[in-house]
Enzyme design. Structure first.
Site, PDB file in Angstrom:
ATOM      1  N   LYS A   1      -2.050  14.532  -8.477  1.00 28.15           N
ATOM      2  CA  LYS A   1      -1.278  13.644  -7.601  1.00 28.15           C
ATOM      3  C   LYS A   1      -2.205  13.056  -6.542  1.00 28.15           C
ATOM      4  CE  LYS A   1       2.160  13.905  -3.883  1.00 28.15           C
ATOM      5  NZ  LYS A   1       3.030  14.815  -3.079  1.00 28.15           N
TER       6      LYS A   1
ATOM      7  N   LYS B   1       9.740  10.030   6.807  1.00 31.10           N
ATOM      8  CA  LYS B   1       9.439  11.319   7.421  1.00 31.10           C
ATOM      9  C   LYS B   1       9.538  11.205   8.944  1.00 31.10           C
ATOM     10  CE  LYS B   1       5.982  12.749   3.976  1.00 31.10           C
ATOM     11  NZ  LYS B   1       6.624  13.974   3.488  1.00 31.10           N
TER      12      LYS B   1
ATOM     13  N   ARG C   1       6.313  13.646  -7.619  1.00 32.87           N
ATOM     14  CA  ARG C   1       6.774  14.011  -8.963  1.00 32.87           C
ATOM     15  C   ARG C   1       7.026  12.780  -9.830  1.00 32.87           C
ATOM     16  NH1 ARG C   1      11.648  17.312  -6.522  1.00 32.87           N
ATOM     17  NH2 ARG C   1       9.980  17.585  -5.003  1.00 32.87           N
TER      18      ARG C   1
END
Length: 499
Positions: free
Chosen positions: A267, A279, A353
């Site tokens: 990643k 965030k 992901r």
């Protein structure tokens, strides 16, 4: 700092400071295995030496008759020190002589030989010195320079010369690759965006890995569209920079139909704002580390190639940032990935992901026997295992154990977490094949792995490393910077790849 191995005692005896190890005895005394017996006698004669118990990391200093300083580094009980004890004691030794006091430094390899293998000990000392001496100081106007440019590793037994010469390069290649990984992770995100990141990997492959059987293929946005990597592209949708998929291959000189093939997938989120699922400000600091998985697998690939690994190795690095703009992917979007599976994107901060999903599907098409991916994937990993332990999950317990055994052999902490049917069910969407987050505050590391498992095909054995805790700031390890990239798991993967 340059390091050289010396089988002649001249440099050792003329150094301004000599570093030696000492073991703790159960009766409170110390056990010394020094090459220079005169130094040992002088240590025993020093009145205050009786107060030194050789606890791990402690030091004791005296000036010997030839007017060199001697710094004794405690290693604890010899039976407990082993390889990691050598690394840590070496790190403490280097820190004890740093700071500008000395111009010439020597270290007595025999005195640190806790494993009773002098050649391997010399390699561990070399490895630890290179890792401990690492600094990321390129952005200071003026950087402090160490007073000594060279450190001597003295090996008194000339019979070990051939073994030491072999392990000298091997240990240096590994430690340099750990430090290269650290440099990538520590780099500022306004400098190391996806396009620049790919260029640096390509440059390193063409210089450091020249002649090592390595090929480089770099794929841009148009290529990813052709590959239908829409999950990957959804993360890149708000970025000012094009995504990059770097596809590396290493082929050993001797290949047969039975040669194992490993694929590494990393990643490479060069910065993660969380996208529209923004965030909090405090959580956004440090998000340059979100490409740590890609740097880790590249570091391992690099070291394995330099050290002539016997296996075929594919390395896939998925690079982008996760930004916010009018073109960004919004929560509730549904996107079809390369595999054909659709994903309901409920949270754009669960972006890693999505990149990995397309990269794993692509990696499967390279027909490897094994796939290992690494990612700073979940904050839940820190809740479960703290910041010192790497989580490993996978679809084959035997292969997962091989990865764990490799970590144990390198003294890196790794713990297996399960993937159970209930967590697989938790990743199913009511309006698409999958969703990208599971039930909040419930097994986040494992449900993320359960999501990724859907993109492993052809019965390929797969292990997923969540390095969110161990990627940076490993202050408990003296050979790691207390702040910044650690380079952990490079040694584990290199060990696995080198058989």
């Amino acid at each position: 700092m340059k390091i050289h191995f010396d089988f002649d005692s001249k440099h050792f005896e003329n150094s301004e400071v000599v570093l030696v190890g000492a073991y703790a005895k159960k009766d409170g005394g110390v056990q010394l295995a020094w090459s220079d017996t005169q130094l040992k006698k002088e240590f025993d004669m020093a009145k205050t030496s009786k107060n030194f118990k050789a606890a791990p990391g402690t030091t004791y200093g005296f000036t010997c008759s030839r007017m060199s300083d001697v710094i004794v580094v405690g290693m604890g009980e010899k039976s407990k020190a082993k390889a990691e004890g050598i690394r840590r004691a070496t790190a403490h030794a280097l820190m004890a002589v740093s700071g500008g006091k000395y111009n010439s430094v020597s270290i007595d390899a025999a005195s640190f030989n806790a494993i009773n293998k002098l050649g391997d000990t010399a390699g561990l000392i070399n490895e630890a010195l290179i890792m401990t001496g690492y600094k990321f100081d390129k952005y200071f106007k003026e950087t402090p320079k160490e007073s000594f440019k060279d450190i001597c590793i003295y090996i008194s037994d000339k019979k070990a010369k051939k073994q030491v010469e072999k392990i000298e390069d091997t240990s240096k290649n590994l430690a340099d690759s750990v430090n290269f990984c650290r440099d990538l992770v520590n780099e500022a995100p306004n400098v190391l965006h996806s396009e620049e990141y790919a260029k640096r990997i390509e440059k390193d492959c063409k210089t450091a890995l020249k002649g090592k059987g390595v090929k480089v293929k770099i794929m841009g946005k148009a290529d990813l569209k052709k590959e239908k990597m829409n999950l990957f592209l959804s993360v890149n949708a708000a970025s000012a920079y094009e995504p990059r998929l770097v596809h590396l291959t290493y082929t050993p000189k001797k290949v047969t139909k039975n040669t194992k093939h490993y694929a590494l997938v990393g990643k490479g989120l060069t910065f993660d704002t969380g996208g529209y699922s923004l965030k909090p400000g405090a959580s956004m600091m440090g998000m340059k580390f979100d490409m740590g998985g890609s740097a880790t697998v590249y570091g391992a690939f690099r070291a394995a190639a330099l050290n002539n690994a016997p296996y075929k190795i594919t390395c896939i690095l998925g690079m982008t940032d996760n930004a916010v703009s009018a073109t960004g992917t919004v929560p509730d979007s549904i996107v079809k990935g390369r595999s054909g599976l659709t994903v309901e994107i409920l949270n754009t901060d669960a972006e890693g992901r999505l990149v990995l999903a397309d990269c794993l599907d692509y990696a499967c098409d390279q027909n490897p026997d094994y796939i290992i991916d690494a990612a700073t994937l979940t904050g839940a990993c820190l809740v479960a295992l703290g910041s010192q332990v790497c989580a490993v999950l996978g679809n084959d317990d035997k292969f997962v154990k091989q990865v764990q055994d490799s970590a144990k052999a390198q003294d890196e902490y790794m713990w297996q977490l399960p993937i159970i049917p209930e967590w697989r069910d938790d990743m199913k969407s009511k309006i698409a094949d999958l969703k990208n987050i599971g039930t909040p505050a419930r097994a986040g590391t494992a449900t993320a792995a359960a999501f990724l498992e859907n993109f492993i095909k052809n019965d390929i054995k797969w292990a997923h490393l969540d390095i969110a805790g161990v990627c940076d700031s490993q202050a408990h390890l003296p050979y790691c910077p207390s702040k910044g990239a650690s380079g952990l798991m490079v040694r584990t993967l290199h060990n696995l790849l080198n058989g």
